[in-house]
Design an enzyme around this catalytic site. Structure first.
Site, short mmCIF file in Angstrom:
data_model
loop_
_atom_site.label_atom_id
_atom_site.label_comp_id
_atom_site.label_asym_id
_atom_site.label_seq_id
_atom_site.Cartn_x
_atom_site.Cartn_y
_atom_site.Cartn_z
N GLU A 45 -24.22 21.26 22.82
CA GLU A 45 -24.97 20.59 21.73
C GLU A 45 -24.47 19.18 21.51
O GLU A 45 -25.25 18.24 21.29
CB GLU A 45 -24.85 21.40 20.43
N GLU A 46 -23.17 19.00 21.57
CA GLU A 46 -22.59 17.69 21.25
C GLU A 46 -22.97 16.63 22.27
O GLU A 46 -22.81 15.43 22.01
CB GLU A 46 -21.06 17.79 21.13
N ASP A 96 -17.39 21.65 12.38
CA ASP A 96 -18.50 21.47 13.35
C ASP A 96 -18.11 22.11 14.67
O ASP A 96 -17.54 21.43 15.52
CB ASP A 96 -18.78 19.96 13.51
ZN LIG Z 1 -22.51 20.63 15.29
#
Ligand SMILES: [Zn+2]
Length: 379
Positions: free
Chosen positions: A148-149, A117
């Site tokens: 994004e996280e 990820d």
């Molecule tokens: Zn991701």
């Protein structure tokens, strides 16, 4: 358009030949920490990524932001409706993790923080662009975001802008276990519920006090009753705090509530109920603030159609591609409600997102590189 039946074997062989390069790039990128939140580490990763993109012949545009820059890369002919490949380069791992637990290859897998990820997805996307090279007949945009996280607060505007102009969006997040696409994701929102009352001595004159904790408890019972798991709506009260001492009527209390919903109407129902809460006690107040959220990614007709096409193209590569739903969110959630055909879960198979056993299967990395290339060319 290039004939996908003729292109597929060529891409497959090209990806197999690139196997060692894909692995070494994944190891190299995984050696650079890039925790969400900005700072030098993110800058180092971004520079490395930009160099890789320029080497592919891309025109790289840098969009600076308070928690790191978005990198936009343009490849292929200038005219036409582009395909957008969407990646995030931040990880959940703090600075020092890569040195502490260096990425390495064992048992046909690349193990290490950020590999699954989503460094593996980034490497597959870069590898796909490299495989297509001069054969690229349509414009290709690639967007790499830094947040994004943590909810994509600074990237969402650009994601939506580029997504709206694209024929389709390919998201290289990890797939479902076994490699299936993610064609539905729950929406996510968090709320801070704060109650205020009035402090008083609990023994001498409790009647002068107004308990913020009592007010919060009543509010939380009402909030809990809003859940509807059968409809895909779940509520987690993830944190509560408040009060001072046992003999003081609590003047303040607070809870943080996490709401997941499969359907847009459900998310709206909960939002209306939460933001409409009023205090039950005279002298108490309740304030509800939405912290951040992403809408549910429903399996829209556009998503369903794109998935059917992707599954057919994958079969030309000998890949049996499935699809399914998942609880977690990604940036695909921002695009789905706009009717944009988005294909998510295109990263390589593996396991351990945000976990110590994070890893990517090398065979899958090779396979996904060919698949992303074929989708870019023929979707
Ligand atoms: Zn991701």
């Amino acid at each position: 358009m290039l004939d996908p039946e003729r292109l597929a074997p060529q891409l497959r062989e090209g990806a197999l030949r690139a196997r060692a390069d894909l692995v070494s790039l994944l190891l190299e990128l995984s050696a650079i920490d890039a925790p969400s939140g900005g700072g030098d580490a993110l800058g180092r990763f971004e520079e490395r990524l930009a160099a890789e993109l320029r080497e592919l012949g891309a025109e790289v545009r840098r969009h600076p932001g308070p928690v790191g820059a978005q990198l936009e890369a343009r490849l292929g002919p200038p005219a036409g409706e582009p395909i957008l490949v969407l990646c995030h380069y931040d990880t959940v791992w703090p600075v020092g993790t890569a040195a502490e637990r260096p990425a390495h290859v064992a048992d046909g897998r690349v193990h290490g923080p950020g590999t699954y990820d989503m460094r593996g997805g980034i490497v597959a996307a870069l590898g796909a662009a490299r495989l297509l090279g001069e054969q690229l007949e349509r414009p290709l945009r690639m967007l790499f975001t830094p947040d994004e996280e943590t909810g994509s607060a600074t990237s969402r505007e650009l994601i939506v802008r580029l997504g709206r102009g694209a024929a389709a969006v390919l998201v290289t997040e990890p797939p479902l276990p076994g490699g299936a696409l993610k064609t539905a994701r729950k929406g996510w929102a968090t709320y801070v519920v704060e109650t205020l009352g009035r402090a008083a001595h609990a023994g001498i004159e409790p009647e002068r006090g107004v308990s913020a904790i009592d007010e919060l408890v009543d509010a939380l019972l009402a909030i809990r009753a809003l859940a509807d798991p059968a409809a895909g709506t779940t509520i987690n009260i993830g944190r509560i705090e408040g009060g001072e001492l046992p003999n003081v009527v609590a003047p303040r209390a607070l809870a943080i509530v996490d709401v997941r919903a499969s359907r847009v109407e459900e998310q709206q129902r909960i939002d209306a109920a939460l933001t409409g809460l009023t205090a039950l006690r005279e002298g108490a107040t309740i304030a509800v603030a939405k912290r951040h959220g992403r809408p549910p990614m429903e399996r829209t007709p556009q998503i369903a159609q794109a998935a059917v096409r992707a599954i057919a193209l994958a079969s030309l590569l000998g890949i049996e591609l499935g699809e399914g739903a998942v609880g977690g969110t990604s940036d695909a959630n921002l695009l789905a409600p706009l009717g944009i055909p988005v294909i998510d879960g295109l990263g390589p198979d593996g396991r351990g997102a945000h976990a110590l056993d994070e890893q990517v299967i090398v065979d899958s990395l090779v396979e996904r590189t060919a698949l992303i290339a074929l989708l870019i060319a023929a979707l």
